[in-house]
Design a protein around this motif. Structure first.
Motif, PDB file in Angstrom:
ATOM      1  N   ARG A  17       0.832  -1.201   0.000  1.00 18.70           N
ATOM      2  CA  ARG A  17       0.000   0.000   0.000  1.00 18.70           C
ATOM      3  C   ARG A  17       0.864   1.247   0.000  1.00 18.70           C
ATOM      4  O   ARG A  17       0.573   2.202  -0.696  1.00 18.70           O
ATOM      5  CB  ARG A  17      -0.948  -0.003   1.203  1.00 18.70           C
ATOM      6  CG  ARG A  17      -2.057  -1.048   1.052  1.00 18.70           C
ATOM      7  CD  ARG A  17      -2.940  -1.063   2.259  1.00 18.70           C
ATOM      8  NE  ARG A  17      -2.203  -1.819   3.282  1.00 18.70           N
ATOM      9  CZ  ARG A  17      -2.445  -1.761   4.576  1.00 18.70           C
ATOM     10  NH1 ARG A  17      -3.395  -1.001   5.033  1.00 18.70           N
ATOM     11  NH2 ARG A  17      -1.746  -2.476   5.417  1.00 18.70           N
ATOM     12  N   GLU A  18       1.948   1.262   0.767  1.00 14.35           N
ATOM     13  CA  GLU A  18       2.828   2.424   0.807  1.00 14.35           C
ATOM     14  C   GLU A  18       3.518   2.628  -0.537  1.00 14.35           C
ATOM     15  O   GLU A  18       3.657   3.746  -1.000  1.00 14.35           O
ATOM     16  CB  GLU A  18       3.864   2.270   1.918  1.00 14.35           C
ATOM     17  CG  GLU A  18       3.276   2.383   3.303  1.00 14.35           C
ATOM     18  CD  GLU A  18       4.295   2.121   4.395  1.00 14.35           C
ATOM     19  OE1 GLU A  18       5.497   2.010   4.080  1.00 14.35           O
ATOM     20  OE2 GLU A  18       3.884   2.024   5.556  1.00 14.35           O
ATOM     21  N   THR A  19       3.932   1.544  -1.172  1.00 12.10           N
ATOM     22  CA  THR A  19       4.578   1.633  -2.476  1.00 12.10           C
ATOM     23  C   THR A  19       3.611   2.201  -3.501  1.00 12.10           C
ATOM     24  O   THR A  19       3.975   3.058  -4.298  1.00 12.10           O
ATOM     25  CB  THR A  19       5.077   0.250  -2.928  1.00 12.10           C
ATOM     26  OG1 THR A  19       5.976  -0.262  -1.949  1.00 12.10           O
ATOM     27  CG2 THR A  19       5.756   0.329  -4.271  1.00 12.10           C
ATOM     28  N   GLU A  20       2.379   1.751  -3.458  1.00 14.15           N
ATOM     29  CA  GLU A  20       1.369   2.242  -4.392  1.00 14.15           C
ATOM     30  C   GLU A  20       1.149   3.740  -4.195  1.00 14.15           C
ATOM     31  O   GLU A  20       1.090   4.491  -5.152  1.00 14.15           O
ATOM     32  CB  GLU A  20       0.069   1.473  -4.206  1.00 14.15           C
ATOM     33  CG  GLU A  20      -1.015   1.890  -5.193  1.00 14.15           C
ATOM     34  CD  GLU A  20      -2.268   1.074  -5.040  1.00 14.15           C
ATOM     35  OE1 GLU A  20      -3.352   1.653  -5.216  1.00 14.15           O
ATOM     36  OE2 GLU A  20      -2.170  -0.133  -4.732  1.00 14.15           O
ATOM     37  N   LYS A  21       1.068   4.181  -2.957  1.00 15.28           N
ATOM     38  CA  LYS A  21       0.886   5.601  -2.671  1.00 15.28           C
ATOM     39  C   LYS A  21       2.083   6.403  -3.171  1.00 15.28           C
ATOM     40  O   LYS A  21       1.923   7.488  -3.713  1.00 15.28           O
ATOM     41  CB  LYS A  21       0.683   5.826  -1.178  1.00 15.28           C
ATOM     42  CG  LYS A  21      -0.663   5.382  -0.662  1.00 15.28           C
ATOM     43  CD  LYS A  21      -0.788   5.639   0.821  1.00 15.28           C
ATOM     44  CE  LYS A  21      -2.095   5.104   1.356  1.00 15.28           C
ATOM     45  NZ  LYS A  21      -2.201   5.270   2.806  1.00 15.28           N
ATOM     46  N   THR A  22       3.275   5.878  -3.006  1.00 13.88           N
ATOM     47  CA  THR A  22       4.477   6.565  -3.447  1.00 13.88           C
ATOM     48  C   THR A  22       4.489   6.703  -4.964  1.00 13.88           C
ATOM     49  O   THR A  22       4.791   7.771  -5.489  1.00 13.88           O
ATOM     50  CB  THR A  22       5.741   5.822  -2.981  1.00 13.88           C
ATOM     51  OG1 THR A  22       5.712   5.726  -1.555  1.00 13.88           O
ATOM     52  CG2 THR A  22       6.988   6.532  -3.412  1.00 13.88           C
ATOM     53  N   ILE A  24       1.927   6.688  -7.008  1.00 11.40           N
ATOM     54  CA  ILE A  24       0.875   7.628  -7.382  1.00 11.40           C
ATOM     55  C   ILE A  24       1.318   9.055  -7.084  1.00 11.40           C
ATOM     56  O   ILE A  24       1.140   9.953  -7.914  1.00 11.40           O
ATOM     57  CB  ILE A  24      -0.452   7.290  -6.660  1.00 11.40           C
ATOM     58  CG1 ILE A  24      -1.016   5.976  -7.207  1.00 11.40           C
ATOM     59  CG2 ILE A  24      -1.463   8.415  -6.822  1.00 11.40           C
ATOM     60  CD1 ILE A  24      -2.179   5.417  -6.434  1.00 11.40           C
ATOM     61  N   SER A  25       1.929   9.278  -5.936  1.00 14.09           N
ATOM     62  CA  SER A  25       2.418  10.606  -5.581  1.00 14.09           C
ATOM     63  C   SER A  25       3.474  11.096  -6.564  1.00 14.09           C
ATOM     64  O   SER A  25       3.458  12.255  -6.967  1.00 14.09           O
ATOM     65  CB  SER A  25       3.003  10.609  -4.169  1.00 14.09           C
ATOM     66  OG  SER A  25       2.020  10.337  -3.221  1.00 14.09           O
ATOM     67  N   GLU A  26       4.385  10.218  -6.946  1.00 12.66           N
ATOM     68  CA  GLU A  26       5.416  10.588  -7.917  1.00 12.66           C
ATOM     69  C   GLU A  26       4.797  10.934  -9.262  1.00 12.66           C
ATOM     70  O   GLU A  26       5.212  11.886  -9.919  1.00 12.66           O
ATOM     71  CB  GLU A  26       6.433   9.468  -8.071  1.00 12.66           C
ATOM     72  CG  GLU A  26       7.348   9.320  -6.879  1.00 12.66           C
ATOM     73  CD  GLU A  26       8.306   8.154  -7.010  1.00 12.66           C
ATOM     74  OE1 GLU A  26       8.474   7.635  -8.142  1.00 12.66           O
ATOM     75  OE2 GLU A  26       8.875   7.770  -5.986  1.00 12.66           O
TER      76      GLU A  26
END
Length: 77
Positions: A17-22, A24-26
């Motif tokens: 989940r954290e990787t996905e958020k990162t 998307i943020s990038e």
């Protein structure tokens, strides 16, 4: 009881989940940066065109330098 185990397991590995958020943020940061670059470049290009139309060499040089700095800032080749 199964729900408690599932929740406990999910809490142990929040990495996906954290990787996905990162990612998307990038992507969002890159997208917004591209929009900002294009808007600033278009405004500078209009001013450069106007300085050429008016024969204002000083303004042309200043604006061209600003455009070069903008392209370096956004690492445009």
């Amino acid at each position: 009881m199964e729900n408690n185990n599932y929740f406990a397991e999910m809490m142990k590995s929040p990495m996906p989940r954290e990787t996905e958020k990162t990612v998307i943020s990038e992507f969002i940061d890159s997208f917004l940066s591209d929009i900002l670059y294009k808007k600033e470049k278009a405004a500078l290009m209009e001013k450069i065109d106007l300085s050429l139309d008016q024969g204002d060499r000083s303004a042309f040089i200043t604006l061209s330098n600003e455009l070069n700095r903008l392209e370096k800032t956004y690492k445009v080749s």
